[in-house]
Design a protein around this motif. Structure first.
Motif, PDB file in Angstrom:
ATOM      1  N   MET A  57       1.092  -1.221   0.042  1.00 46.07           N
ATOM      2  CA  MET A  57      -0.082   0.043  -0.022  1.00 46.07           C
ATOM      3  C   MET A  57       0.719   1.254  -0.012  1.00 46.07           C
ATOM      4  N   GLU A  77      -6.415   5.158   4.204  1.00 47.22           N
ATOM      5  CA  GLU A  77      -7.514   5.969   3.423  1.00 47.22           C
ATOM      6  C   GLU A  77      -7.790   7.390   4.169  1.00 47.22           C
ATOM      7  N   MET A  86      -4.389   7.914   0.019  1.00 45.68           N
ATOM      8  CA  MET A  86      -5.629   7.294  -0.976  1.00 45.68           C
ATOM      9  C   MET A  86      -6.897   8.204  -0.569  1.00 45.68           C
ATOM     10  N   VAL A 127      -4.967  -1.804   5.822  1.00 40.27           N
ATOM     11  CA  VAL A 127      -5.060  -0.921   4.446  1.00 40.27           C
ATOM     12  C   VAL A 127      -6.085   0.121   4.739  1.00 40.27           C
ATOM     13  N   LYS A 128      -6.957   0.077   5.562  1.00 37.30           N
ATOM     14  CA  LYS A 128      -7.991   1.087   5.980  1.00 37.30           C
ATOM     15  C   LYS A 128      -7.418   2.243   6.327  1.00 37.30           C
ATOM     16  N   VAL A 166     -10.272   3.489  -0.111  1.00 32.02           N
ATOM     17  CA  VAL A 166      -9.799   2.089  -0.137  1.00 32.02           C
ATOM     18  C   VAL A 166     -11.024   1.204   0.241  1.00 32.02           C
ATOM     19  N   HIS A 202      -7.374   5.546  -5.497  1.00 33.17           N
ATOM     20  CA  HIS A 202      -8.565   4.590  -5.330  1.00 33.17           C
ATOM     21  C   HIS A 202      -7.791   3.145  -5.462  1.00 33.17           C
ATOM     22  N   VAL A 203      -7.884   2.467  -4.471  1.00 36.99           N
ATOM     23  CA  VAL A 203      -7.559   1.036  -4.211  1.00 36.99           C
ATOM     24  C   VAL A 203      -8.300   0.088  -3.891  1.00 36.99           C
TER      25      VAL A 203
END
Length: 300
Positions: A100, A135, A141, A131-132, A144, A110-111
């Motif tokens: 990431m 965001e 990002m 991963v959040k 996500v 945007h992933v």
């Protein structure tokens, strides 16, 4: 020119209005224009140190790239142990966090992250949290999303059962048993394994589900096998790859492998060393979950 006090009072609100209008322009000048939307996909598997497991990863990679042509696809392994083993062999595979970070540095806004795990257990929960965090991060990002693992809904269970049954070796007779080896976990999501047993039983009463590190155990499977009156047993991984667990714990020659344990009890064992990700129907479920996650990325 003389300026009266009343004029000053009228001037102050006008000055404030001008400042308010200028501030966004100054901020934009300092940070540049908003990033253009750049979408990407991150595939997050548990991972495997076995070269034979690459067939499963290749199958998923090909299916994802076919479904999302032109969208960059990154890979990551969530298991630190697997990554360490591979690193010692000279092969570097990113963790979800590192992947990431690289995608953030590459300008992705945007992933869609797709979990390639079987159940929503510890690994899946860890990916969600990791991963959040990217965001909304400064220079991070904008959006996500995370696709569900293989087993999540009732429909997932039904489709997975049908997919695995369709890929049982064709020479298997109706009287022969099939034993599926799942991983198992202390996480509450372990409930998906006894639930799987229930689903498989409705389709084929001679398919049994066990786990290496959870419940049902091999001892539980032995009881079911004894009651089935079967003499021949097909051993199949209930995991995405036929990795270390499948090749050693399930099909190995060690005394405590499932094959050895069942052979001692008089069963003829036939190991099938194919992970579920080598079955197109199973890969399709993960891809469908990714479609949902990708759709939810939006364009803003």
């Amino acid at each position: 020119m003389q300026c009266r006090f009343g004029d000053k009072i009228k001037f102050i609100p006008a000055l404030l209005l001008v400042c308010c209008l200028l501030i966004p322009s100054l901020a934009m000048a300092g940070h540049g224009e908003a990033k253009p939307v750049k979408k990407g996909i991150l595939l997050a598997a548990f991972g495997s140190s076995m070269p034979q497991a690459q067939a499963s990863f290749d199958a998923i990679d090909a299916a994802v790239k076919k479904t999302f042509p032109g969208v960059p696809v990154y890979w990551s392994f969530s298991s630190a142990i697997i990554r360490d083993v591979l690193a010692k062999e000279g092969r570097i595979v990113d963790s979800p966090a590192m992947a990431m970070t690289k995608m953030m540095d590459a300008g992705f806004t945007h992933v869609a992250v797709q979990s390639l795990h079987t159940i929503p257990g510890e690994e899946y929960s860890g990916i969600l949290e990791t991963v959040k965090a990217f965001e909304g991060m400064p220079k991070g990002m904008s959006k996500v999303t995370v696709g569900k693992p293989l087993l999540y809904t009732n429909d997932d269970m039904l489709r997975t059962v049908d997919a695995i049954v369709a890929n049982i070796p064709k020479d298997r007779k109706a009287k022969d048993a099939v034993v599926l080896m799942g991983h198992g976990t202390p996480h509450a999501a372990n409930i998906y394994y006894p639930a799987s047993q229930n689903y498989f039983s409705k389709v084929d009463p001679k398919i049994f589900v066990g786990t290496v590190e959870g419940s049902p155990s091999l001892d539980d499977v032995k009881v079911l096998l004894k009651n089935s009156k079967s003499k021949k047993v097909y051993l199949m991984p209930y995991m995405s790859v036929a990795g270390d667990h499948a090749r050693n714990d399930m099909a190995g020659d060690e005394d405590d492998s499932w094959k050895s344990e069942l052979t001692k009890e008089g069963y003829k064992c036939v190991p099938v060393l194919k992970g579920t990700a080598e079955f197109p129907q199973v890969v399709e479920i993960w891809v469908d979950h990714l479609k949902v996650a990708f759709k939810h990325l939006g364009d803003h």
